[in-house]
Design an enzyme around this catalytic site. Sequence first.
Site, PDB file in Angstrom:
ATOM      1  N   GLY A  67       0.837  -1.195   0.000  1.00  0.00           N
ATOM      2  CA  GLY A  67       0.000   0.000   0.000  1.00  0.00           C
ATOM      3  C   GLY A  67       0.873   1.247   0.000  1.00  0.00           C
ATOM      4  O   GLY A  67       0.565   2.239  -0.663  1.00  0.00           O
ATOM      5  N   ASN A 147      -6.866   4.844   9.544  1.00  0.00           N
ATOM      6  CA  ASN A 147      -6.321   3.641  10.176  1.00  0.00           C
ATOM      7  C   ASN A 147      -6.332   3.704  11.699  1.00  0.00           C
ATOM      8  O   ASN A 147      -6.283   2.666  12.361  1.00  0.00           O
ATOM      9  CB  ASN A 147      -4.892   3.373   9.667  1.00  0.00           C
ATOM     10  CG  ASN A 147      -4.027   4.594   9.706  1.00  0.00           C
ATOM     11  OD1 ASN A 147      -4.266   5.568   8.997  1.00  0.00           O
ATOM     12  ND2 ASN A 147      -3.026   4.580  10.559  1.00  0.00           N
ATOM     13  N   GLN A 175      -7.320   0.842   4.207  1.00  0.00           N
ATOM     14  CA  GLN A 175      -8.100   0.303   5.337  1.00  0.00           C
ATOM     15  C   GLN A 175      -9.513  -0.102   4.922  1.00  0.00           C
ATOM     16  O   GLN A 175     -10.150  -0.907   5.593  1.00  0.00           O
ATOM     17  CB  GLN A 175      -8.181   1.331   6.476  1.00  0.00           C
ATOM     18  CG  GLN A 175      -6.910   1.466   7.286  1.00  0.00           C
ATOM     19  CD  GLN A 175      -6.563   0.202   8.080  1.00  0.00           C
ATOM     20  OE1 GLN A 175      -7.415  -0.631   8.381  1.00  0.00           O
ATOM     21  NE2 GLN A 175      -5.295   0.047   8.391  1.00  0.00           N
ATOM     22  N   CYS A 320       5.127   4.865  16.698  1.00  0.00           N
ATOM     23  CA  CYS A 320       6.073   5.635  17.501  1.00  0.00           C
ATOM     24  C   CYS A 320       7.430   5.479  16.850  1.00  0.00           C
ATOM     25  O   CYS A 320       7.750   4.430  16.310  1.00  0.00           O
ATOM     26  CB  CYS A 320       6.096   5.177  18.948  1.00  0.00           C
ATOM     27  SG  CYS A 320       6.950   3.631  19.225  1.00  0.00           S
TER      28      CYS A 320
HETATM   29  N1  PLP Z   1      -2.393   3.440   4.220  1.00  0.00           N
HETATM   30  C1  PLP Z   1      -3.102   3.118   5.312  1.00  0.00           C
HETATM   31  C2  PLP Z   1      -4.345   3.872   5.642  1.00  0.00           C
HETATM   32  C3  PLP Z   1      -2.678   2.058   6.130  1.00  0.00           C
HETATM   33  O1  PLP Z   1      -3.385   1.741   7.228  1.00  0.00           O
HETATM   34  C4  PLP Z   1      -1.483   1.372   5.784  1.00  0.00           C
HETATM   35  C5  PLP Z   1      -0.974   0.288   6.651  1.00  0.00           C
HETATM   36  O2  PLP Z   1      -1.241   0.232   7.831  1.00  0.00           O
HETATM   37  C6  PLP Z   1      -0.799   1.737   4.618  1.00  0.00           C
HETATM   38  C7  PLP Z   1      -1.276   2.784   3.862  1.00  0.00           C
HETATM   39  C8  PLP Z   1       0.448   1.037   4.192  1.00  0.00           C
HETATM   40  O3  PLP Z   1       0.153  -0.245   3.654  1.00  0.00           O
HETATM   41  P1  PLP Z   1       1.308  -1.339   3.534  1.00  0.00           P
HETATM   42  O4  PLP Z   1       1.478  -1.932   4.895  1.00  0.00           O
HETATM   43  O5  PLP Z   1       0.800  -2.347   2.547  1.00  0.00           O
HETATM   44  O6  PLP Z   1       2.519  -0.647   3.049  1.00  0.00           O
END
Ligand code: PLP
Length: 378
Positions: A67, A147, A175, A320
Amino acid sequence: MAYFDHAATTPMRQSAIDAWVEHAGALNPGGQYKSGRAANCALTDARESIAAALGAQPTEVIFVSSGTEADNVAIRGLYRTAVKSSGLTRVVSSPIEHAAVLETVKSLGAEEGAEVKWLPVGSDGVVADAAVLDEPAAVATCMLANNETGVVQPVAELAERASRVGTAFHVDAVQAVGKIPVDFHALGVTTLAASAHKFGGPRGTGILLAKRSPAPLPLIIGGGQERGIRSGTVDVASAVATAVALAEAVEEMEGEREVVDKLRTKLIRGIIENVPETTVTVDGNVLPGHVHFLFPGASGDAMIMLLDSKGIEASTGSACSAGVSRMSHVLDAMGVGTREGMGALRLTLGRTTTEEEVDFLIRELPAIVERARVAGAL
Ligand code: PLP
């Protein structure tokens, strides 16, 4: 063990593991021979299945590594496309984005001369005013669901407003995908990011949906795979496993929602009744199975450690860095005070959560919060 961190990552679905194992031996999907055609056929099927699940065209599906990569490629790529075609350098974002977007936007400001404008957020965690979208920008971005709080944003409205002045719009739907219905074309966005491990697929596979035009300029160049937007030989087994997981998540969405909604209600009631001075941060339009609590005066880090010592896995929801805990930027943007915000706890349920796990948590949490409040007072 009781696992309450489904927003961080989800256990892989058995169907996805089976699909992954079946295709683990796939060779180069770009090969002009039998094994290449077989790999390419599996990849094409995966692309079509993902497109159907997300209201997109198969050609709009780009496989990436995460992501985070999908967010980077979309935002940086669309920014570069706009700078090249129109000279625009304005970027609009919200202050509650995941680091994958937030740090990308900030770095465009710090390193590539972007003028960054922020969408204000209200105490309910929702974008409160979209007026900054009325001036043309290179790219605007806002997440579909947060998230930390789980709050769903009015992305279709925001994207429509941006499109009136010709601004490309990226949505981080990491999410949301697999938990609530997501339709790429109905949202009216230019690009969309999703991540397989959030809906029972493999870790390390991301989906970028990208319209034909404007298309993001690539960050990774080479052999021109994935419409030239993301060069590199595609991992067929992971792509197929992602498609299988997504199809199952979409098919089982309603049923899973019913189950997690019941457990979530029980969890909230049990905690409010048994832990003094508890607030559910937002209880409006949030993702199924997602609950964010504030226990004023408690140390969030102490809560996580004490829960872990009992075999309960959860998160404060905010990252953190270098072991130094800070107030979450999301809660800060919502105007939550430090005493409340430092006592945040995110509990996220999923399809594997059981009633026993919820009961166990309700039993253990009151004493843990009490101890974390002592730690918070130090
Ligand atoms: N965007 C959001 C809203 C997320 O919650 C996360 C991961 O927690 C990401 C992007 C990043 O995704 P990835 O873990 O596949 O890099």
